[in-house]
Design a protein around this motif. Structure first.
Motif, PDB file in Angstrom:
ATOM      1  N   THR A  15      38.901  19.346  40.989  1.00 48.20           N
ATOM      2  CA  THR A  15      37.644  18.764  41.458  1.00 48.20           C
ATOM      3  C   THR A  15      37.863  17.772  42.594  1.00 48.20           C
ATOM      4  OG1 THR A  15      36.749  18.987  39.239  1.00 48.20           O
ATOM      5  CG2 THR A  15      35.588  17.514  40.704  1.00 48.20           C
ATOM      6  N   LEU A  16      38.971  17.041  42.539  1.00 46.91           N
ATOM      7  CA  LEU A  16      39.207  15.975  43.519  1.00 46.91           C
ATOM      8  C   LEU A  16      39.256  16.480  44.958  1.00 46.91           C
ATOM      9  CD1 LEU A  16      41.842  13.787  41.668  1.00 46.91           C
ATOM     10  CD2 LEU A  16      39.517  13.133  42.310  1.00 46.91           C
ATOM     11  N   GLY A  17      39.792  17.659  45.172  1.00 46.81           N
ATOM     12  CA  GLY A  17      39.894  18.196  46.520  1.00 46.81           C
ATOM     13  C   GLY A  17      38.556  18.363  47.215  1.00 46.81           C
ATOM     14  N   ALA A  18      37.504  18.559  46.454  1.00 44.74           N
ATOM     15  CA  ALA A  18      36.171  18.750  47.028  1.00 44.74           C
ATOM     16  C   ALA A  18      35.484  17.424  47.359  1.00 44.74           C
ATOM     17  CB  ALA A  18      35.297  19.544  46.061  1.00 44.74           C
ATOM     18  N   LEU A  19      36.032  16.331  46.894  1.00 45.10           N
ATOM     19  CA  LEU A  19      35.413  15.018  47.099  1.00 45.10           C
ATOM     20  C   LEU A  19      35.968  14.365  48.366  1.00 45.10           C
ATOM     21  CD1 LEU A  19      35.562  13.793  43.401  1.00 45.10           C
ATOM     22  CD2 LEU A  19      33.649  14.878  44.580  1.00 45.10           C
ATOM     23  N   THR A  20      35.662  14.930  49.497  1.00 42.49           N
ATOM     24  CA  THR A  20      36.271  14.528  50.766  1.00 42.49           C
ATOM     25  C   THR A  20      35.858  13.137  51.251  1.00 42.49           C
ATOM     26  OG1 THR A  20      34.537  15.675  51.978  1.00 42.49           O
ATOM     27  CG2 THR A  20      36.570  16.903  51.523  1.00 42.49           C
ATOM     28  N   ALA A  21      34.821  12.562  50.683  1.00 44.24           N
ATOM     29  CA  ALA A  21      34.389  11.222  51.086  1.00 44.24           C
ATOM     30  C   ALA A  21      34.763  10.162  50.050  1.00 44.24           C
ATOM     31  CB  ALA A  21      32.885  11.205  51.329  1.00 44.24           C
ATOM     32  N   LEU A  22      35.519  10.544  49.034  1.00 49.87           N
ATOM     33  CA  LEU A  22      35.908   9.615  47.966  1.00 49.87           C
ATOM     34  C   LEU A  22      36.784   8.507  48.524  1.00 49.87           C
ATOM     35  CD1 LEU A  22      35.807   9.122  44.849  1.00 49.87           C
ATOM     36  CD2 LEU A  22      37.958  10.392  44.733  1.00 49.87           C
ATOM     37  N   GLU A  23      36.395   7.251  48.288  1.00 50.86           N
ATOM     38  CA  GLU A  23      37.152   6.108  48.800  1.00 50.86           C
ATOM     39  C   GLU A  23      37.862   5.337  47.712  1.00 50.86           C
ATOM     40  OE1 GLU A  23      34.620   3.681  51.200  1.00 50.86           O
ATOM     41  OE2 GLU A  23      34.159   5.313  52.580  1.00 50.86           O
TER      42      GLU A  23
END
Length: 114
Positions: A15-23
Motif C-alpha cells: 500500500t505504501l508505494g501508492a501513497l506518493t504524497a505521504l510525508e
C-alpha cells in the motif's frame, strides 16, 4: 500481533508505494521487529520526511536496515530516503547499529540535494 506478522507487513508495504504524497508515518509500538522493517523501508515513498519506529523490538539488524534505506552500507534501494526526522527510541539498537546509522547519516549529509 499488529505488524509482527509477515502478512501484515506485506499488505502495508504494498500500500505504501501508492501513497506518493505521504510525508509522515508513525509506526511506533507496532511490534515490527528486524524482519519486518526492511520490506517496509523498501516501500516507503520518496516524499516521506518523518518516520517513527520507536518501540518496535529493533536491534542492530533493524538499525542496519534503516541505515541502508538512508543510503549507507551499500544500499540496493533505487533511491535513498531523505528523512528530516527519525525516531528509533525504545529499541535494542547497540553499538554496531549505531555505527551503521552514523555512517549513513554522515553519507547523506555529504550528498548534494537534488
Amino acid at each position: 500481533q499488529l505488524l509482527g506478522s509477515s502478512e501484515a507487513v506485506e499488505l502495508l508495504a504494498s500500500t505504501l508505494g501508492a501513497l506518493t504524497a505521504l510525508e509522515s508515518l508513525d509506526l511506533a509500538d507496532t511490534r515490527l521487529g528486524d524482519k519486518g522493517v526492511a520490506p517496509l523501508l523498501a516501500a516507503l515513498p520518496a516524499s516521506l520526511s518523518s518516520l517513527d519506529l520507536a518501540h518496535n523490538r529493533l536491534t542492530d539488524e533493524g538499525a542496519k536496515a534503516v541505515a541502508a534505506a538512508l543510503g549507507g552500507g551499500g544500499s540496493k534501494l533505487s533511491s535513498s530516503l531523505r528523512l528530516s526526522e527519525l525516531s528509533l527510541a525504545w529499541n535494542g539498537v547497540g553499538p554496531r547499529g549505531a555505527r551503521a546509522l552514523g555512517a549513513a547519516l554522515g553519507a547523506s549529509e555529504s550528498e548534494p540535494d537534488s
